[in-house]
Design a protein around this motif. Structure first.
Motif, mmCIF file in Angstrom:
data_model
loop_
_atom_site.group_PDB
_atom_site.id
_atom_site.type_symbol
_atom_site.label_atom_id
_atom_site.label_comp_id
_atom_site.label_asym_id
_atom_site.label_seq_id
_atom_site.Cartn_x
_atom_site.Cartn_y
_atom_site.Cartn_z
ATOM 1 N N ASP A 1 -5.717 1.333 9.198
ATOM 2 C CA ASP A 1 -4.438 1.463 8.487
ATOM 3 C C ASP A 1 -3.364 2.089 9.369
ATOM 4 O O ASP A 1 -2.219 1.635 9.408
ATOM 5 N N LEU B 1 -5.376 -0.865 -4.621
ATOM 6 C CA LEU B 1 -5.451 -0.097 -3.380
ATOM 7 C C LEU B 1 -6.696 0.780 -3.347
ATOM 8 O O LEU B 1 -7.398 0.841 -2.325
ATOM 9 N N HIS C 1 -9.827 0.208 -0.611
ATOM 10 C CA HIS C 1 -10.399 1.203 0.286
ATOM 11 C C HIS C 1 -11.870 1.469 -0.041
ATOM 12 O O HIS C 1 -12.693 1.626 0.868
ATOM 13 N N ASN D 1 -1.912 0.259 -7.731
ATOM 14 C CA ASN D 1 -2.716 1.423 -7.367
ATOM 15 C C ASN D 1 -4.205 1.147 -7.520
ATOM 16 O O ASN D 1 -5.005 1.516 -6.647
ATOM 17 N N ALA E 1 0.827 -1.206 0.000
ATOM 18 C CA ALA E 1 0.000 0.000 0.000
ATOM 19 C C ALA E 1 0.860 1.255 0.000
ATOM 20 O O ALA E 1 0.529 2.244 -0.660
ATOM 21 N N VAL F 1 0.389 4.056 -3.439
ATOM 22 C CA VAL F 1 -0.230 5.387 -3.470
ATOM 23 C C VAL F 1 0.173 6.139 -4.737
ATOM 24 O O VAL F 1 -0.504 7.093 -5.141
ATOM 25 N N ASP F 2 1.253 5.705 -5.365
ATOM 26 C CA ASP F 2 1.674 6.273 -6.645
ATOM 27 C C ASP F 2 0.707 5.797 -7.732
ATOM 28 O O ASP F 2 0.573 4.589 -7.951
#
Length: 204
Positions: A172, A130, A134, A127, A116, A120-121
């Motif tokens: 998280d 991820l 969420h 990505n 994770a 975030v990129d």
């Protein structure tokens, strides 16, 4: 080696796939996605790289399967004995139990936080996973809160979206602290404090 009599035709392939996913999860959690090579995963499984590519043609395919497997395990742990998700506020109790279960699986937590952190990129192969991870968790939390509202157990002015985001952030954030600080022992207790505080404030 001849397949044992009565053994399902795809059993050997399924077992090998599971072995690959388990090894890849461990190595991704230790080295990160970018620091892991397919040859390293192949060696860990006793396979040639060609043999590994037979099951997972690209590293992106393998990462996607590893993370989907991880999410499927977590999702199964949120279900009751009847296979149903607890309704309304009771779902928060199940989330506390999930955090407690994960606390006993440090490898799974390390895998999640490592991947994770890289994902975030927007250009990272994980990505999309991820973002959907969420969003999927948020949907489940939101549905439980809306059920509480239907049952007359949620205050009309409850900020549902903010509660959802606080729960996600709590899960998280506590995981990061738990992994990085060897003196921090019980994140499940702290998540229970957060869940209980939100429930006390907004339950009708």
């Amino acid at each position: 080696m001849r397949r044992a009599s009565g053994r399902p035709k795809g059993a050997d392939s399924a077992a090998r796939r599971e072995e690959i996913l388990a090894a890849a999860a461990r190595i991704f959690s230790e080295e990160g996605y970018r620091g892991t090579s397919m040859s390293a995963i192949a060696r860990a499984c006793g396979l040639s790289q060609t043999g590994l590519l037979h099951h997972f043609p690209t590293k992106e395919d393998l990462l996607r399967a590893v993370m989907e497997r991880r999410d499927a395990i977590d999702a199964a742990r949120t279900l009751g004995a009847d296979g149903q998700r607890p309704r309304g506020w009771d779902f928060l109790d199940r989330l506390v139990q999930l955090v407690l279960n994960n606390q006993e699986q440090p490898g799974m937590i390390r895998l999640y936080t490592t991947v994770a952190g890289e994902a975030v990129d927007p250009a990272h192969p994980a990505n999309a996973w991820l973002v959907e991870h969420h969003r999927g968790a948020a949907r489940a939390f939101r549905e439980a809160l809306l059920e509480a509202g239907e049952d007359g157990r949620l205050k009309p002015d409850a900020p549902v979206e903010s509660i959802v985001r606080c729960l996600l952030a709590g899960m998280d954030g506590l995981q990061i602290q738990w992994l990085s600080d060897g003196e921090y022992q019980d994140m499940a207790r702290d998540f229970a404090v957060l869940a209980d505080a939100l429930r006390a404030r907004w339950e009708a």
